[in-house]
Design a protein around this motif. Structure first.
Motif, PDB file in Angstrom:
ATOM      1  N   ALA A 285      -3.992   3.459  15.145  1.00 14.32           N
ATOM      2  CA  ALA A 285      -4.727   2.457  14.984  1.00 14.32           C
ATOM      3  C   ALA A 285      -4.107   1.211  14.819  1.00 14.32           C
ATOM      4  O   ALA A 285      -4.773   0.000  15.437  1.00 14.32           O
ATOM      5  N   MET A 286      -2.718   1.179  14.566  1.00 16.49           N
ATOM      6  CA  MET A 286      -2.109  -0.180  14.394  1.00 16.49           C
ATOM      7  C   MET A 286      -1.841  -0.528  16.064  1.00 16.49           C
ATOM      8  O   MET A 286      -1.981  -2.019  16.339  1.00 16.49           O
TER       9      MET A 286
ATOM     10  N   ALA B 265      -0.878   2.308   6.841  1.00 14.22           N
ATOM     11  CA  ALA B 265      -0.850   1.973   8.406  1.00 14.22           C
ATOM     12  C   ALA B 265      -2.119   1.823   8.822  1.00 14.22           C
ATOM     13  O   ALA B 265      -2.548   0.753   9.565  1.00 14.22           O
ATOM     14  N   ALA B 266      -3.098   2.952   8.524  1.00 19.97           N
ATOM     15  CA  ALA B 266      -4.657   2.564   8.731  1.00 19.97           C
ATOM     16  C   ALA B 266      -5.145   1.189   8.172  1.00 19.97           C
ATOM     17  O   ALA B 266      -5.985   0.598   8.743  1.00 19.97           O
ATOM     18  N   LEU B 267      -4.745   1.071   6.859  1.00 19.65           N
ATOM     19  CA  LEU B 267      -5.347  -0.054   6.257  1.00 19.65           C
ATOM     20  C   LEU B 267      -5.036  -1.398   6.831  1.00 19.65           C
ATOM     21  O   LEU B 267      -5.592  -2.170   7.189  1.00 19.65           O
ATOM     22  N   ALA B 268      -3.716  -1.592   7.188  1.00 20.26           N
ATOM     23  CA  ALA B 268      -3.102  -2.556   7.909  1.00 20.26           C
ATOM     24  C   ALA B 268      -4.087  -2.880   9.264  1.00 20.26           C
ATOM     25  O   ALA B 268      -4.445  -3.963   9.759  1.00 20.26           O
ATOM     26  N   ALA B 269      -4.170  -1.684   9.869  1.00 20.11           N
ATOM     27  CA  ALA B 269      -4.975  -1.817  11.419  1.00 20.11           C
ATOM     28  C   ALA B 269      -6.260  -2.306  10.890  1.00 20.11           C
ATOM     29  O   ALA B 269      -6.890  -3.187  11.730  1.00 20.11           O
ATOM     30  N   ARG B 270      -7.071  -1.870   9.998  1.00 21.77           N
ATOM     31  CA  ARG B 270      -8.382  -2.052   9.711  1.00 21.77           C
ATOM     32  C   ARG B 270      -8.404  -3.651   9.388  1.00 21.77           C
ATOM     33  O   ARG B 270      -9.493  -4.364   9.549  1.00 21.77           O
ATOM     34  N   LEU B 271      -7.522  -4.147   8.588  1.00 20.12           N
ATOM     35  CA  LEU B 271      -7.392  -5.651   8.191  1.00 20.12           C
ATOM     36  C   LEU B 271      -6.761  -6.515   9.507  1.00 20.12           C
ATOM     37  O   LEU B 271      -6.629  -7.782   9.248  1.00 20.12           O
TER      38      LEU B 271
ATOM     39  N   ALA C 227      -3.953  -6.640  10.417  1.00 18.14           N
ATOM     40  CA  ALA C 227      -2.832  -7.167   9.782  1.00 18.14           C
ATOM     41  C   ALA C 227      -1.711  -7.600  10.989  1.00 18.14           C
ATOM     42  O   ALA C 227      -1.776  -7.024  12.118  1.00 18.14           O
ATOM     43  N   SER C 228      -0.876  -8.771  10.775  1.00 16.86           N
ATOM     44  CA  SER C 228       0.047  -9.270  11.668  1.00 16.86           C
ATOM     45  C   SER C 228       1.120  -7.949  11.935  1.00 16.86           C
ATOM     46  O   SER C 228       1.700  -7.870  12.978  1.00 16.86           O
ATOM     47  N   ALA C 229       1.381  -7.545  10.718  1.00 12.27           N
ATOM     48  CA  ALA C 229       2.604  -6.418  10.659  1.00 12.27           C
ATOM     49  C   ALA C 229       2.337  -5.698   9.504  1.00 12.27           C
ATOM     50  O   ALA C 229       1.814  -6.038   8.391  1.00 12.27           O
ATOM     51  N   ALA C 230       2.649  -4.241   9.655  1.00  8.29           N
ATOM     52  CA  ALA C 230       2.936  -3.357   8.493  1.00  8.29           C
ATOM     53  C   ALA C 230       4.484  -2.938   8.638  1.00  8.29           C
ATOM     54  O   ALA C 230       4.887  -2.431   9.738  1.00  8.29           O
ATOM     55  N   ASP C 231       5.098  -2.888   7.391  1.00 10.55           N
ATOM     56  CA  ASP C 231       6.361  -2.728   7.479  1.00 10.55           C
ATOM     57  C   ASP C 231       6.967  -1.567   6.652  1.00 10.55           C
ATOM     58  O   ASP C 231       5.992  -1.156   5.672  1.00 10.55           O
ATOM     59  N   HIS C 232       7.985  -1.051   6.777  1.00  7.01           N
ATOM     60  CA  HIS C 232       8.237   0.154   6.194  1.00  7.01           C
ATOM     61  C   HIS C 232       7.947   1.355   7.208  1.00  7.01           C
ATOM     62  O   HIS C 232       8.525   1.829   7.852  1.00  7.01           O
TER      63      HIS C 232
ATOM     64  N   CYS D  64       1.062  -1.157  -0.041  1.00  7.52           N
ATOM     65  CA  CYS D  64       0.073  -0.098   0.093  1.00  7.52           C
ATOM     66  C   CYS D  64       0.768   1.280   0.010  1.00  7.52           C
ATOM     67  O   CYS D  64       1.278   1.671   1.008  1.00  7.52           O
ATOM     68  N   ASP D  65       0.972   1.836  -1.110  1.00  9.06           N
ATOM     69  CA  ASP D  65       2.312   2.857  -1.246  1.00  9.06           C
ATOM     70  C   ASP D  65       1.826   3.593  -2.531  1.00  9.06           C
ATOM     71  O   ASP D  65       1.327   3.089  -3.403  1.00  9.06           O
ATOM     72  N   PRO D  66       2.158   4.920  -2.537  1.00  4.44           N
ATOM     73  CA  PRO D  66       1.644   5.809  -4.027  1.00  4.44           C
ATOM     74  C   PRO D  66       2.520   4.894  -5.253  1.00  4.44           C
ATOM     75  O   PRO D  66       2.006   5.306  -6.148  1.00  4.44           O
ATOM     76  N   SER D  67       3.671   4.324  -5.153  1.00  4.15           N
ATOM     77  CA  SER D  67       4.269   3.644  -6.111  1.00  4.15           C
ATOM     78  C   SER D  67       3.747   2.400  -6.221  1.00  4.15           C
ATOM     79  O   SER D  67       4.301   1.778  -7.543  1.00  4.15           O
ATOM     80  N   CYS D  68       2.827   1.922  -5.776  1.00  2.42           N
ATOM     81  CA  CYS D  68       2.378   0.439  -5.821  1.00  2.42           C
ATOM     82  C   CYS D  68       0.945   0.387  -6.152  1.00  2.42           C
ATOM     83  O   CYS D  68       0.333   0.391  -6.996  1.00  2.42           O
ATOM     84  N   PHE D  69       0.071   0.213  -5.147  1.00  2.69           N
ATOM     85  CA  PHE D  69      -1.277   0.006  -5.042  1.00  2.69           C
ATOM     86  C   PHE D  69      -1.997   0.880  -3.989  1.00  2.69           C
ATOM     87  O   PHE D  69      -1.343   1.289  -2.999  1.00  2.69           O
ATOM     88  N   THR D  70      -3.251   1.156  -4.320  1.00  2.00           N
ATOM     89  CA  THR D  70      -4.021   2.097  -3.637  1.00  2.00           C
ATOM     90  C   THR D  70      -4.588   1.083  -2.414  1.00  2.00           C
ATOM     91  O   THR D  70      -4.769   0.220  -2.387  1.00  2.00           O
ATOM     92  N   ALA D  71      -5.084   2.027  -1.072  1.00  2.00           N
ATOM     93  CA  ALA D  71      -5.669   1.347  -0.056  1.00  2.00           C
ATOM     94  C   ALA D  71      -6.801   0.417  -0.692  1.00  2.00           C
ATOM     95  O   ALA D  71      -6.941  -0.510   0.083  1.00  2.00           O
ATOM     96  N   ASP D  72      -7.680   1.045  -1.393  1.00  2.00           N
ATOM     97  CA  ASP D  72      -8.767   0.205  -1.936  1.00  2.00           C
ATOM     98  C   ASP D  72      -8.394  -1.032  -2.746  1.00  2.00           C
ATOM     99  O   ASP D  72      -8.892  -2.144  -2.445  1.00  2.00           O
ATOM    100  N   GLU D  73      -7.251  -0.800  -3.373  1.00  2.00           N
ATOM    101  CA  GLU D  73      -7.029  -2.173  -4.112  1.00  2.00           C
ATOM    102  C   GLU D  73      -6.520  -3.374  -3.069  1.00  2.00           C
ATOM    103  O   GLU D  73      -6.476  -4.281  -3.266  1.00  2.00           O
ATOM    104  N   CYS D  74      -5.601  -2.775  -2.369  1.00  2.00           N
ATOM    105  CA  CYS D  74      -4.942  -3.634  -1.142  1.00  2.00           C
ATOM    106  C   CYS D  74      -6.266  -4.271  -0.440  1.00  2.00           C
ATOM    107  O   CYS D  74      -6.072  -5.511  -0.122  1.00  2.00           O
ATOM    108  N   ALA D  75      -7.107  -3.298   0.040  1.00  2.00           N
ATOM    109  CA  ALA D  75      -8.370  -3.809   0.747  1.00  2.00           C
ATOM    110  C   ALA D  75      -9.005  -5.011   0.101  1.00  2.00           C
ATOM    111  O   ALA D  75      -9.516  -6.178   0.806  1.00  2.00           O
ATOM    112  N   ALA D  76      -9.250  -4.786  -1.100  1.00  2.00           N
ATOM    113  CA  ALA D  76     -10.069  -5.753  -1.998  1.00  2.00           C
ATOM    114  C   ALA D  76      -9.297  -7.291  -1.804  1.00  2.00           C
ATOM    115  O   ALA D  76      -9.831  -8.246  -1.716  1.00  2.00           O
ATOM    116  N   VAL D  77      -7.881  -7.308  -2.091  1.00  2.00           N
ATOM    117  CA  VAL D  77      -6.980  -8.354  -2.074  1.00  2.00           C
ATOM    118  C   VAL D  77      -7.227  -8.993  -0.472  1.00  2.00           C
ATOM    119  O   VAL D  77      -7.393 -10.116  -0.304  1.00  2.00           O
TER     120      VAL D  77
END
Ligand code: NIG
Ligand code: FE
Length: 443
Positions: free
Chosen positions: A280-281, A256-262, A264-269, A219-232
């Motif tokens: 939220a994490m 970070a907020a997406l990781a908390a919402r899901l 996630a076990s961890a959010a990195d970087h 989930c990064d401006p150079s990679c995928f949006t929070a919505d795309e990551c949330a769908a997967v």
């Protein structure tokens, strides 16, 4: 009283650094203390820790088939490395030189990843396996006993699943925890079809779930949006997988907020993560994994010399990030992020030494972050990450007597003996038996 016979006794440490703490992980002010027992010893049986105490007491209570005399040196838990990209083809050392010298355009992260993707798709299975085994040997010799290993250099679902299958074939004393990373960056051939790529990633999840405990998304401006990551991520959760997130590395994408919402076990970087996301994490129990090897290797805290003048470093604020995460109450861990582009090191020792220097962390905090908290990032802190009764016997004897000295010195291997799941697998810094599979029952 008759002595109990056990498999292995580890006696006469200078310092037995247990890194004991709650299974939820060590956070806040508690990070500034690390549990230790001077002169401690450990009894090991059937791959697990069965007693901890002063050496004389352990000697009185136990006989053993094998004994190791630590000779006054440091004994610690095995190191846990919770973020790596183990399987990849080729190297990127040639293009890296342009980042160092500022001659020529340094490759962007996306272009760099795509070049490794091409070389990974072209590599045959045997070459990928052999390289992974050699990397695992190096990691083990440097003290890593548990490693998370992601895919992410296939970026076509057949190639991604191939990398997962190859990960499952590895037989090694390092316990490898596999992660499926279909959303690393958008591959070139999908540039005009983002939605199709996301759909194909979701369609591959049922197969991936049979081979991997985790699904990772970038989930990064150079990679995928929070919505795309949330769908997967939501589809993966629905299949019983747990989530990991490459979050906010090149900008704040709400990772970070997406990781908390899901949950996630961890959010990195997390370089550009905002305070609300970090809080939220903390509330969700999502671990923040910091990656100081990336900071060093990408020269993010070093000014750049261009045409004779100094340009400010891109990320001078990273020590503040470590502080903000700790203050937000997040469980913080450390990892290599081993990969050919942003961090080509196999050694958690150098990561510990860099974390202290670059992020201005205490010795105690660094140790807690690469043992129990790193195990927590892999949902394994009930089973390993500290020297506690009943835990998996993953232990290191260092060449130095004190935990601070292991961080004060840097750049050479300071691990002498490695015990993985109760077996001595390295001595004198050399592997003696890496091709063993864990025989210890899961907790
Ligand atoms: O550091 N989104 C991902 N970033 C990767 C870069 C890996 C590479 O350069 O190959 C990471 O985890
Ligand atoms: Fe990574």
């Amino acid at each position: 009283m008759a002595k109990r016979n056990v498999d292995l006794l580890l006696l006469n440490s200078g310092e037995l650094l247990t890194c004991a703490g709650p299974a939820e992980g060590i956070r806040g002010a508690a990070l500034e203390r690390v549990e230790r027992l001077e002169g401690g010893a450990v009894a090991i049986d059937a791959g697990r820790i069965v007693a901890i105490g002063p050496s004389e007491q352990i000697e009185r209570q136990f006989d053993a088939t094998e004994r190791i005399d630590a000779g006054g040196r440091l004994v610690s838990p095995g190191l846990v490395d919770p973020h790596s990209h183990l399987l990849y083809g080729g190297t990127r050392h040639e293009e890296y030189e342009s980042l160092l010298t500022s001659r020529g355009a340094p490759p962007t992260m996306e272009r760099g990843i795509q070049s490794t993707v091409r070389r990974t798709r072209d590599a045959d299975d045997a070459a990928l396996q052999a390289q992974a085994q050699a990397d695992l040997d190096l990691m083990l010799a440097h003290g890593t006993t548990t490693l998370e290993a992601k895919t992410g250099y296939g970026l076509r679902m057949d190639d991604e699943l191939r990398l997962l299958r190859l990960t499952a074939t590895l037989r090694h004393a390092v316990d490898v925890v596999p992660t499926f990373l279909p959303l690393h960056v958008l591959p070139d051939e999908y540039a005009a079809r983002r939605g199709d790529y996301i759909g194909e990633a979701i369609a591959a999840l049922p197969q991936a779930a049979r081979l991997a405990r985790y699904c990772d998304v970038s989930c990064d401006p150079s990679c995928f949006t929070a919505d795309e990551c949330a769908a997967v991520g939501e589809a993966a959760l629905g299949l019983g997988m747990r989530i990991r997130v490459h979050a906010d590395q090149t900008g704040d994408a709400g990772g970070a907020a997406l990781a908390a919402r899901l949950h996630a076990s961890a959010a990195d970087h997390l370089d550009y993560a905002n305070d609300e996301g970090l809080r939220a994490m903390a509330a969700a129990g999502t671990v923040a994994t910091l990656l100081p090897g990336v900071t060093l290797h990408l020269c993010e805290m070093t000014p750049r010399l261009r045409n004779g003048s100094l340009e400010a470093p891109s990320k001078p604020f990273l020590p503040q990030l470590a502080r903000r995460a700790i203050d937000a109450g997040v469980v913080v861990a450390l990892s290599t992020d081993y990969n050919p582009g942003s961090c080509p090191t196999q050694s958690m020792q150098i990561v510990m030494q860099l974390a202290a220097r670059l992020f201005r962390l205490s010795y105690a905090a660094v140790w807690n972050m690469c043992t129990l908290n790193a195990a927590r990032a892999l949902d394994l802190s009930h089973d390993r990450g500290s020297i506690e009764l009943g835990k998996r016997a993953d232990l290191l004897v260092w060449t130095v007597p004190a935990h601070g000295l292991a961080i004060n010195r840097f750049g050479v291997n300071q691990v002498d003996t490695v015990i993985a799941a109760g077996r001595v697998v390295a001595r004198d810094g050399r592997i003696i038996d890496s091709a063993v599979r864990s025989f210890v029952q899961p907790a």
